[in-house]
Design a protein around this motif. Structure first.
Motif, PDB file in Angstrom:
ATOM      1  N   LYS A  68       0.831  -1.207   0.000  1.00  0.00           N
ATOM      2  CA  LYS A  68       0.000   0.000   0.000  1.00  0.00           C
ATOM      3  C   LYS A  68       0.864   1.255   0.000  1.00  0.00           C
ATOM      4  O   LYS A  68       0.595   2.215  -0.724  1.00  0.00           O
ATOM      5  N   ARG A  69       1.915   1.245   0.819  1.00  0.00           N
ATOM      6  CA  ARG A  69       2.826   2.396   0.865  1.00  0.00           C
ATOM      7  C   ARG A  69       3.469   2.636  -0.497  1.00  0.00           C
ATOM      8  O   ARG A  69       3.590   3.781  -0.946  1.00  0.00           O
ATOM      9  N   THR A  78       0.462   3.734  -3.143  1.00  0.00           N
ATOM     10  CA  THR A  78      -0.185   5.036  -2.904  1.00  0.00           C
ATOM     11  C   THR A  78       0.818   6.178  -2.817  1.00  0.00           C
ATOM     12  O   THR A  78       0.450   7.341  -2.938  1.00  0.00           O
ATOM     13  N   ARG A  79       2.081   5.823  -2.574  1.00  0.00           N
ATOM     14  CA  ARG A  79       3.129   6.849  -2.392  1.00  0.00           C
ATOM     15  C   ARG A  79       2.724   7.864  -1.320  1.00  0.00           C
ATOM     16  O   ARG A  79       2.955   9.066  -1.460  1.00  0.00           O
ATOM     17  N   GLU A  80       2.126   7.331  -0.262  1.00  0.00           N
ATOM     18  CA  GLU A  80       1.627   8.196   0.811  1.00  0.00           C
ATOM     19  C   GLU A  80       2.749   8.793   1.654  1.00  0.00           C
ATOM     20  O   GLU A  80       2.559   9.818   2.297  1.00  0.00           O
ATOM     21  N   ARG A  81       3.909   8.149   1.621  1.00  0.00           N
ATOM     22  CA  ARG A  81       5.017   8.658   2.416  1.00  0.00           C
ATOM     23  C   ARG A  81       5.967   9.486   1.553  1.00  0.00           C
ATOM     24  O   ARG A  81       5.870   9.516   0.334  1.00  0.00           O
ATOM     25  N   ASP A 136       9.845   3.640  -0.940  1.00  0.00           N
ATOM     26  CA  ASP A 136       9.008   2.513  -0.521  1.00  0.00           C
ATOM     27  C   ASP A 136       8.928   1.393  -1.550  1.00  0.00           C
ATOM     28  O   ASP A 136       8.665   0.241  -1.195  1.00  0.00           O
TER      29      ASP A 136
END
Length: 225
Positions: free
Chosen positions: A158-159, A162-165, A171
């Motif tokens: 997911k990280r 989504t490239r949420e971080r 990631d």
């Protein structure tokens, strides 16, 4: 006059008995340390410091690493970084973040204040804590976070998707490394004196969280007495 000074003297005596509680959130990436750490910080009203947050500031001010540091690589952790890597070495940034965390820890211990530290400490960091223990009076409380492998795989994916971080964490590379060898990222409690608790964040509930908070509270209370 003595009546005026009695409360002050009593306050100073109690102050001498105080000591820092250093809560150490230990565990690999995606084990829920950040979520848990922020909740604990709110519960105890302790300041919360994260290695990832520090690294992201370094990324923003200096630039993204040209040689990403994949966490918990024991071979790399136990050797000095390559001077030829330059200032954009991921390993240098990682080591700088840990050094800053220890500076924050010591600053709090010196004034008998408590704090919460969210990091990925390795065995080599035990010696740094032991040096602090030889200089100061404080109580370490480790909270080991872990989760089932299939859940961790989903979180890593997911990280990456989504490239949420922050992009500086790379990631996508972290996911590939994790899938090759998941055991490399299971960062167990380090060797420091104090209390140690663990929590499985796979499907943890409010009840599990309340139980952990209660255990931490009792440990702090017992240490005071």
């Amino acid at each position: 006059m003595m009546q005026v000074w009695k409360p002050l003297i009593s306050s100073l005596m109690n102050r001498k008995k105080e000591k820092s509680n250093i809560l150490i959130l230990q565990g690999g990436p995606a084990t829920g340390k950040t979520t848990l750490g922020k909740r604990i910080a709110k519960e105890f009203q302790f300041p919360y410091f994260s290695k990832d947050n520090i690294k992201e500031l370094i990324f923003d001010f200096i630039g993204l690493p040209t040689t990403p540091a994949l966490l918990n690589d024991n071979k790399n952790q136990n050797t000095s970084y390559d001077e030829n890597e330059g200032k954009l070495s991921g390993m240098k940034m990682d080591q700088a973040s840990v050094a800053i965390l220890f500076q924050l820890i010591e600053a709090h211990i010196q004034v008998k204040k408590s704090c919460i530290i969210d990091s990925t400490f390795d065995k080599i960091h035990s010696s740094t804590f032991k040096k602090l223990k030889s200089k100061y009076f404080f109580f370490p409380i480790q909270i080991y976070c872990y989760a089932d492998l299939d859940v961790l795989s989903q979180r890593y994916k997911k990280r990456a998707e989504t490239r949420e971080r922050h992009p500086g964490h790379f990631d996508n590379l972290l996911l590939q490394s994790f899938l090759k060898d998941p055991s490399r990222y299971d960062l167990r409690p380090i060797d420091v004196e104090g209390a140690m608790f663990s929590i499985n964040t796979t499907n943890h509930t409010s009840k599990d969280y309340d139980k952990l908070i209660d255990s931490i509270s009792k440990s702090i209370s017992e240490e005071k007495n």
